[in-house]
Scaffold this motif. Structure first.
Motif: not given
Length: 626
Positions: A145-147, A154-169
């Motif tokens: 697993f990576i995520w 894990n923390g990586r997954a949480q950071d990745a999901v947040r970044v993806l959700s901010e794609a509008t910016s």
């Protein structure tokens, strides 16, 4: 930054003389002329990136017989279809099916990962073909697993999901990267169900992260598939390497954000997009395509007058305030309103002709919020086609702004008006390197102009070129009289080269600045100085004419205008540019100035619309994806 392409070789004068005197067997006359005197070498880029697909327009019959060389065309964009990721390889061989990555170190969750693979049997995950292949290749060599760590994301997954959700910016669409995050270990369903959910989450997040990294680095669409006027090298992306990096770092946000262009222009456009999305729409919106002459009628006129009244200064208000108030609701462009329009046009830096057109509307009214947002989103996408670091020094030509700038160390040291190609002879969008300056240049007539514009006359008057200051050479490089050629025997492929001698009437004026490219586009002077006084300057055959060619020549040569003037006193000569200077022949309808303020321009070639169609096609393919 590495720029692409074979570069022109400067031939010694003796070599040129021998070639012209004794001939070049099997040589193409037009190709020879382009190499010696013309507007650039037609060649495919070479280097680290593969060349874009070539577009060869088919000759088209035209009235009166013969053929015509067409300009590049626009295509109906078709996005690549998604494929279902085939997890059979992973399921059939829990142990690595290929030599295991030498850097792979099993973790406490690696056994759980192998157990979880069975949960992918009926999992329908769709992705781009290269992403689907990268997933299988990576997890075959790195079965872990990576995520997911222990009992949940894990923390990586949480950071990745947040970044993806901010794609509008970034002007991207968050739905393209949406991943359903599994519930924590305390949820019901048992250990097997949770493990199945975790491995599916693992694959989905890796697929969407790879899509995000690709989009951030290269854009969502392949520009070369939109039109032959676009010419960009592909940006290679090691997708397995991306997953390896993410598996070993805790700085997921930093890594993902670093995949976007790292230049001030991109950041300024992001700030503008955020500001626009938070702002209110202007209640007065005028049709951006309004065209109105004195005496004509339009319901858009009162709205335009209201916008003018809102921004009146003391000078114009004092002179025309009463007239503007009295005719504020008029839908007829009354002659009394013409001086007002002329005055505000001149104040906006335009030619005060009194004709209300799209450029007048854009200058006096501005662009609507919705249009601005679209222009900024398009600009962000286009910047992803360019190198992340735009380089310094550089020349930046923005076609919709009709300007060319020389920028060095973050300072715009020269900005000059430019003339670009007509809508029927559009200037391409690409980047290259400045190589040389030709003083009192020859003009190698492109085949398209020779066939489309000169050939009909030459059929009637074969000696026209002899009298008009042109030279003709055959395929062996030998000069021959124009009158001796049977021009009526040829169509789209003429086995002769034609060049115009240096003179005051030469189409290139007193100098040209070369960055040899397959489009035969370059910057040059022009005897038609009056064109620079026009607001709409899409008037050339495709090359970029400069109002201040001496200033640009001095800038790229790293010298003074006086030096350029002295060189011009001594007739035809060529000087190589000894520094690396990137040149962008660009097309942005939204672009920040050096202070970061974003300016908006008309879409003179309607390219934003076509790019939006390509983006819509991509969205349509991605939307059913799980």
């Amino acid at each position: 930054m590495k720029f692409l392409g074979n570069k022109a070789t400067v031939m010694p004068l003796a070599v040129v003389t021998v070639m012209l005197t004794f001939g070049v067997p099997q040589a193409d006359a037009q190709g020879l002329f382009e190499r010696l005197f013309g507007g650039g070498i037609r060649r495919a880029p070479q280097g680290d990136f593969p060349p874009p697909p070539k577009h060869r327009p088919k000759p088209k019959e035209f009235a009166g017989g013969g053929t015509r060389i067409n300009s590049p065309s626009y295509y109906t964009y078709k996005a690549d279809r998604l494929v279902r990721v085939d997890f059979a390889t992973l399921m059939a061989a829990p142990q690595p099916v290929a030599p295991q990555d030498a850097a792979f170190v099993p973790s406490l969750t690696s056994d759980a990962f192998r157990d979880a693979i069975a949960g992918l049997g009926d999992y329908e995950l769709y992705a781009e073909p290269d992403i689907a292949n990268a997933l299988i290749a990576y997890y075959s060599a790195n079965p872990d697993f990576i995520w997911v760590t222990g009992t949940g994301p894990n923390g990586r997954a949480q950071d990745a999901v947040r970044v993806l959700s901010e794609a509008t910016s970034y002007g991207l669409t968050p739905a393209d990267y949406l991943v359903e995050v599994p519930a924590a270990s305390a949820s019901t369903g048992g250990a097997d169900a949770r493990l199945k959910g975790f491995v599916r989450f693992e694959m989905a997040l890796s697929a969407r992260v790879l899509r995000y990294v690709h989009d951030a680095q290269s854009g969502r669409v392949d520009p070369n598939r939109i039109t032959g006027y676009y010419d960009f090298p592909a940006k290679p992306l090691d997708m397995e390497g991306v997953l390896k990096t993410l598996a070993r770092t805790q700085q997921v946000r930093t890594y993902l954000e670093s995949r976007h262009p790292q230049n001030a222009e991109y950041q300024a456009l992001r700030v503008e997009l955020e500001s626009l999305q938070a702002s209110a729409e202007d209640e007065i919106v005028v049709d951006p395509k309004l065209l109105l002459k004195p005496g004509q009628t339009s319901p858009e006129l009162p709205k335009l007058l209201a916008k003018i009244a809102r921004n009146l200064d003391d000078e114009i208000g004092g002179a025309y305030g009463e007239t503007l108030a009295r005719l504020a609701t008029s839908e007829v462009y009354d002659p009394e309103l013409v001086p007002i329009i002329k005055a505000v046009q001149k104040k906006a830096g335009m030619k005060g002709d009194g004709v209300i057109g799209p450029r007048t509307v854009a200058a006096l009214v501005g662009t609507s919020k919705a249009d601005k947002i679209q222009k900024v989103q398009v600009a962000l996408e286009q910047l992803r086609w360019l190198p992340s670091d735009l380089g310094s020094p550089r020349v930046f030509i923005n076609q919709p702004a009709f300007t060319a700038s020389y920028i060095e160390n973050g300072e715009e040291k020269l900005k000059t008006r430019a003339v670009i190609g007509k809508t029927t002879n559009q200037t391409s969008f690409f980047y290259d390197q400045v190589e040389q300056v030709d003083f009192h240049p020859y003009w190698g007539v492109p085949q398209s102009i020779l066939v489309n514009e000169m050939l009909p006359r030459l059929r009637r008057d074969p000696g026209y070129l002899d009298r008009a200051g042109y030279e003709v050479v055959n395929a062996r490089g030998k000069r021959i009289p124009s009158s001796s050629v049977n021009w009526g025997a040829y169509g789209a492929k003429i086995p002769y080269g034609v060049r115009q001698l240096p003179s005051e009437a030469n189409a290139l004026g007193e100098l040209k600045i070369l960055f040899p490219n397959k489009h035969a586009i370059y910057m040059h002077d022009t005897p038609q100085k009056s064109f620079f006084q026009r607001d709409m300057r899409a008037l050339s055959h495709g090359c970029v004419r400069l109002q201040d060619p001496r200033g640009m020549a001095a800038a790229v040569l790293g010298t003074s205008v006086d030096y350029v003037a002295e060189k011009l006193k001594h007739g035809h000569s060529t000087e190589k540019v000894t520094r690396t200077i990137q040149v962008y022949v660009a097309y942005f309808t939204a672009w920040p100035d050096m202070s970061g303020k974003v300016e908006y321009f008309s879409d003179v070639y309607d390219r934003d619309t076509r790019l939006q169609q390509a983006l819509d096609s991509t969205e349509a393919v991605r939307s059913p994806a799980s």
